[in-house]
Design an enzyme around this catalytic site. Structure first.
Site, PDB file in Angstrom:
ATOM      1  N   ARG A 292     -11.283  55.188  34.071  1.00 22.31           N
ATOM      2  CA  ARG A 292     -11.434  55.068  32.872  1.00 22.31           C
ATOM      3  C   ARG A 292     -11.124  56.160  32.009  1.00 22.31           C
ATOM      4  O   ARG A 292     -10.864  57.085  32.399  1.00 22.31           O
ATOM      5  CB  ARG A 292     -12.885  54.617  32.594  1.00 22.31           C
ATOM      6  CG  ARG A 292     -13.513  53.413  33.325  1.00 22.31           C
ATOM      7  CD  ARG A 292     -14.952  53.888  33.671  1.00 22.31           C
ATOM      8  NE  ARG A 292     -15.391  53.046  34.748  1.00 22.31           N
ATOM      9  CZ  ARG A 292     -16.018  51.980  34.647  1.00 22.31           C
ATOM     10  NH1 ARG A 292     -16.383  51.674  33.465  1.00 22.31           N
ATOM     11  NH2 ARG A 292     -16.391  51.096  35.725  1.00 22.31           N
TER      12      ARG A 292
ATOM     13  N   GLY B 227     -21.392  57.234  34.810  1.00 22.35           N
ATOM     14  CA  GLY B 227     -21.227  56.945  36.292  1.00 22.35           C
ATOM     15  C   GLY B 227     -21.706  55.658  36.565  1.00 22.35           C
ATOM     16  O   GLY B 227     -22.192  55.230  35.866  1.00 22.35           O
TER      17      GLY B 227
ATOM     18  N   ASP C   2     -32.354  50.154  36.423  1.00 28.93           N
ATOM     19  CA  ASP C   2     -32.754  49.722  37.552  1.00 28.93           C
ATOM     20  C   ASP C   2     -31.683  49.132  38.708  1.00 28.93           C
ATOM     21  O   ASP C   2     -31.810  48.814  39.872  1.00 28.93           O
ATOM     22  CB  ASP C   2     -33.603  48.335  37.370  1.00 28.93           C
ATOM     23  CG  ASP C   2     -33.040  47.392  36.922  1.00 28.93           C
ATOM     24  OD1 ASP C   2     -31.912  47.203  36.384  1.00 28.93           O
ATOM     25  OD2 ASP C   2     -33.523  46.163  36.678  1.00 28.93           O
TER      26      ASP C   2
ATOM     27  N   ASP D 103     -16.005  54.635  28.067  1.00 29.64           N
ATOM     28  CA  ASP D 103     -16.090  54.188  29.473  1.00 29.64           C
ATOM     29  C   ASP D 103     -15.977  52.712  29.979  1.00 29.64           C
ATOM     30  O   ASP D 103     -15.808  52.408  30.935  1.00 29.64           O
ATOM     31  CB  ASP D 103     -17.804  54.587  30.056  1.00 29.64           C
ATOM     32  CG  ASP D 103     -18.507  53.929  28.911  1.00 29.64           C
ATOM     33  OD1 ASP D 103     -18.582  54.443  27.773  1.00 29.64           O
ATOM     34  OD2 ASP D 103     -19.412  53.124  29.501  1.00 29.64           O
TER      35      ASP D 103
ATOM     36  N   ARG E 247     -16.313  42.267  41.512  1.00 26.20           N
ATOM     37  CA  ARG E 247     -15.272  42.499  40.434  1.00 26.20           C
ATOM     38  C   ARG E 247     -13.929  42.922  41.132  1.00 26.20           C
ATOM     39  O   ARG E 247     -13.721  43.690  42.106  1.00 26.20           O
ATOM     40  CB  ARG E 247     -15.490  43.374  39.381  1.00 26.20           C
ATOM     41  CG  ARG E 247     -14.712  43.780  38.490  1.00 26.20           C
ATOM     42  CD  ARG E 247     -15.189  44.219  36.959  1.00 26.20           C
ATOM     43  NE  ARG E 247     -15.960  45.729  37.311  1.00 26.20           N
ATOM     44  CZ  ARG E 247     -16.491  46.223  36.194  1.00 26.20           C
ATOM     45  NH1 ARG E 247     -16.822  45.690  35.113  1.00 26.20           N
ATOM     46  NH2 ARG E 247     -17.076  47.416  36.358  1.00 26.20           N
TER      47      ARG E 247
HETATM   48  P1  AMP Z   1     -22.232  49.350  30.141  1.00 32.29           P
HETATM   49  O1  AMP Z   1     -22.692  49.134  28.992  1.00 32.29           O
HETATM   50  O2  AMP Z   1     -22.499  48.229  31.270  1.00 32.29           O
HETATM   51  O3  AMP Z   1     -20.614  49.886  30.239  1.00 32.29           O
HETATM   52  O4  AMP Z   1     -23.080  50.525  30.975  1.00 32.29           O
HETATM   53  C1  AMP Z   1     -22.808  51.788  30.576  1.00 32.29           C
HETATM   54  C2  AMP Z   1     -23.578  52.642  31.661  1.00 32.29           C
HETATM   55  O5  AMP Z   1     -24.939  52.167  31.917  1.00 32.29           O
HETATM   56  C3  AMP Z   1     -22.736  52.547  32.906  1.00 32.29           C
HETATM   57  O6  AMP Z   1     -23.013  53.929  33.437  1.00 32.29           O
HETATM   58  C4  AMP Z   1     -23.622  51.659  33.748  1.00 32.29           C
HETATM   59  O7  AMP Z   1     -23.486  51.741  35.089  1.00 32.29           O
HETATM   60  C5  AMP Z   1     -24.976  51.980  33.249  1.00 32.29           C
HETATM   61  N1  AMP Z   1     -25.986  50.643  33.435  1.00 32.29           N
HETATM   62  C6  AMP Z   1     -25.736  49.606  32.878  1.00 32.29           C
HETATM   63  N2  AMP Z   1     -26.776  48.627  33.229  1.00 32.29           N
HETATM   64  C7  AMP Z   1     -27.606  49.478  34.289  1.00 32.29           C
HETATM   65  C8  AMP Z   1     -28.514  49.043  35.021  1.00 32.29           C
HETATM   66  N3  AMP Z   1     -29.135  47.812  35.111  1.00 32.29           N
HETATM   67  N4  AMP Z   1     -29.063  50.016  35.821  1.00 32.29           N
HETATM   68  C9  AMP Z   1     -28.473  51.119  36.146  1.00 32.29           C
HETATM   69  N5  AMP Z   1     -27.358  51.707  35.436  1.00 32.29           N
HETATM   70  C10 AMP Z   1     -27.091  50.645  34.500  1.00 32.29           C
HETATM   71 MG    MG Z   2     -19.282  49.752  31.740  1.00 29.27          MG
END
Ligand code: AMP
Ligand code: MG
Length: 483
Positions: free
Chosen positions: A182, A89, A124, A250, A175
């Site tokens: 997805r 999510g 965070d 995702d 964005r």
């Molecule tokens: P990503 O690798 O950016 O696609 O992130 C994978 C998952 O981790 C997604 O569900 C993001 O929303 C969550 N996520 C990434 N960075 C953070 C963060 N700093 N705080 C909370 N959720 C995060």
């Molecule tokens: Mg992502």
């Protein structure tokens, strides 16, 4: 619902089953400051930001003064990350809703780095300035390279600190995407049961592929279309030497746009095993592995759709497998077609694929720069540099010129063909890092200059000179997820 800036929200996703999203407000930002706003994109979207000064713009893109019609929410999805299933999510993202441009085209507008959500898990909810500027720069570069991509409308500083390995400035990126649905959204919906899955299918088809809505097997047809769109996308990545770096399911958008610019980077020296991401120790998302991973992700997509393809599981598997089996052939055909253009070849000759592979093999063996080689060839001569005096290259070059003689187009047309697909500038890693380091120290000149050059990537000109040189051999570049 049109307002004075031109935002025209008509948000349909929130009418879906409420297991697919949660209404939820971005965290309050007390002192936002505007870092960058994308005027070209805002014009394309039919927006007029000219009445807003920097402060008002910062407030807009920090969520403190949302335009009329915005309904903040975060989306639920799952995903296979490095092969392992997780429920995820939007952990740090808030959608504003769907904006209709003056031509009626629908776009998601979304904040990234806007605080915790019900899906945050351990994070965070925040983002640091440097990775958000990186996403802005690279996604814009991709757009101007002609690669399907989500785009970046603005970056604001939240004037707060984000704790990573060090203390960093916080930021929010806005964005823009055709949608944020997805492969992982389907994985999640499948877990919610067939009615939610079926609702998501109908919605996705209506939104992205309305021409399929009367089809007798919508799920199967959707799968086929998404497969071909992603073949096109990954062929484009291969063309420009783009390495996504974290092709989890995702991070694969059904609309076929490149999404999630984390540890991505452009390849310098050609090598199929090129990996920049510090966490991709096995090379799962290496340059040359990307087509295979697209197929792997598509298999996950197919398995999520199975219950809607046919109630008889065996039959459903057979139907999707018949399509998935066409992946290699379709990819190969598109890839060879793309490489023909890179070499200025018109028509199809039997030895074309061999000629292409011979060049790539030579480049890989000798650690030769990908972009520089094709740019040089696009000038109708041997590229500059001692490596091209190599005997192996000379032999290849002779074969190439012999093949060019079979073209049914003029030399000029052949060169133009090459120049239309071989970039004269890519965001090279060292230049990107230099621009970002200066930017986070408050000097935006290198960032703005690089961004301006990247907006015209196929027009070779002398001002690009300093941005074209391949880095020295020993350049051991690494990227980080930036989360
Ligand atoms: P990503 O690798 O950016 O696609 O992130 C994978 C998952 O981790 C997604 O569900 C993001 O929303 C969550 N996520 C990434 N960075 C953070 C963060 N700093 N705080 C909370 N959720 C995060
Ligand atoms: Mg992502």
């Amino acid at each position: 619902m049109m307002n004075h800036i031109g935002f025209n929200f008509d948000t349909t996703y929130i009418h879906l089953s409420n297991t697919l999203f949660t209404f939820n407000h971005p965290e309050q930002v007390r002192n936002p400051s505007l870092i960058i706003v994308n005027h070209d994109l805002s014009k394309d979207l039919g927006l007029d930001l000219s009445s807003l000064d920097d402060q008002a713009c910062a407030a807009l893109f920090a969520g403190t003064h949302p335009p009329e019609g915005v309904v903040f929410f975060s989306q639920a999805y799952s995903g296979h990350q490095f092969g392992y299933y997780s429920v995820l999510g939007d952990g740090r993202a808030h959608l504003w809703g769907e904006h209709l441009d003056p031509g009626g085209k629908r776009y998601d507008i979304q904040f990234k780095g806007s605080g915790r959500t019900p899906y945050t898990r351990g994070g965070d909810g925040k983002a640091a300035l440097s990775p958000m500027l990186r996403e802005y720069l690279i996604s814009e570069a991709m757009h101007y390279l002609g690669v399907a991509t989500t785009r970046s409308l603005a970056v604001v500083s939240t004037s707060t600190t984000v704790i990573r390995d060090e203390l960093l400035d916080g930021a929010i990126l806005t964005r823009v995407a055709s949608s944020h649905i997805r492969v992982g959204t389907f994985e999640y919906a499948k877990e919610q049961g067939i009615s939610v899955l079926s609702e998501l299918l109908d919605y996705t088809v209506a939104r992205h592929f309305p021409e399929l809505s009367q089809s007798d097997n919508k799920a199967l047809k959707l799968f086929e279309r998404v497969m071909h769109q992603h073949i096109d996308l990954v062929v484009d990545w291969m063309r420009v030497g783009f390495i996504h770096g974290v092709m989890n399911t995702d991070n694969m958008a059904i609309c076929g746009e490149t999404i999630d610019y984390g540890p991505c980077a452009f390849m310098d020296a050609y090598h199929l095993k090129t990996v920049f991401s510090s966490i991709d120790t096995e090379g799962r998302y290496a340059y040359g592995h990307q087509p295979k991973i697209v197929k792997w992700n598509l298999a996950v997509f197919a398995s999520s759709l199975l219950p809607l393809v046919d109630p008889d599981r065996v039959k459903a598997v057979q139907l999707v497998t018949n399509i998935l089996d066409q992946f290699e052939g379709a990819y190969d055909k598109k890839w060879v077609g793309m490489m023909r253009k890179k070499l200025g070849l018109s028509g199809e000759q039997q030895g074309d694929k061999g000629l292409i592979l011979d060049l790539l093999t030579w480049m890989q063996k000798n650690g030769v720069d990908y972009t520089h080689t094709f740019l040089g060839l696009s000038e109708g001569r041997k590229p500059s540099g001692v490596i091209y005096q190599d005997e192996g290259f000379s032999e290849w070059y002779t074969h190439w010129t012999t093949r060019l003689a079979l073209n049914k187009i003029s030399e000029k047309e052949s060169l133009n063909l090459m120049r239309s697909v071989n970039p004269a500038i890519i965001p090279r890693n060292a230049k990107v890092e230099f621009a970002l380091s200066a930017a986070i120290e408050g000097d935006f000149a290198p960032f703005n200059h690089l961004l301006a050059l990247l907006k015209d990537p196929y027009n070779n000109r002398s001002e690009l000179g300093p941005y074209q040189d391949p880095p020295p051999d020993s350049y051991g570049y690494q990227t980080f997820c930036g989360t």
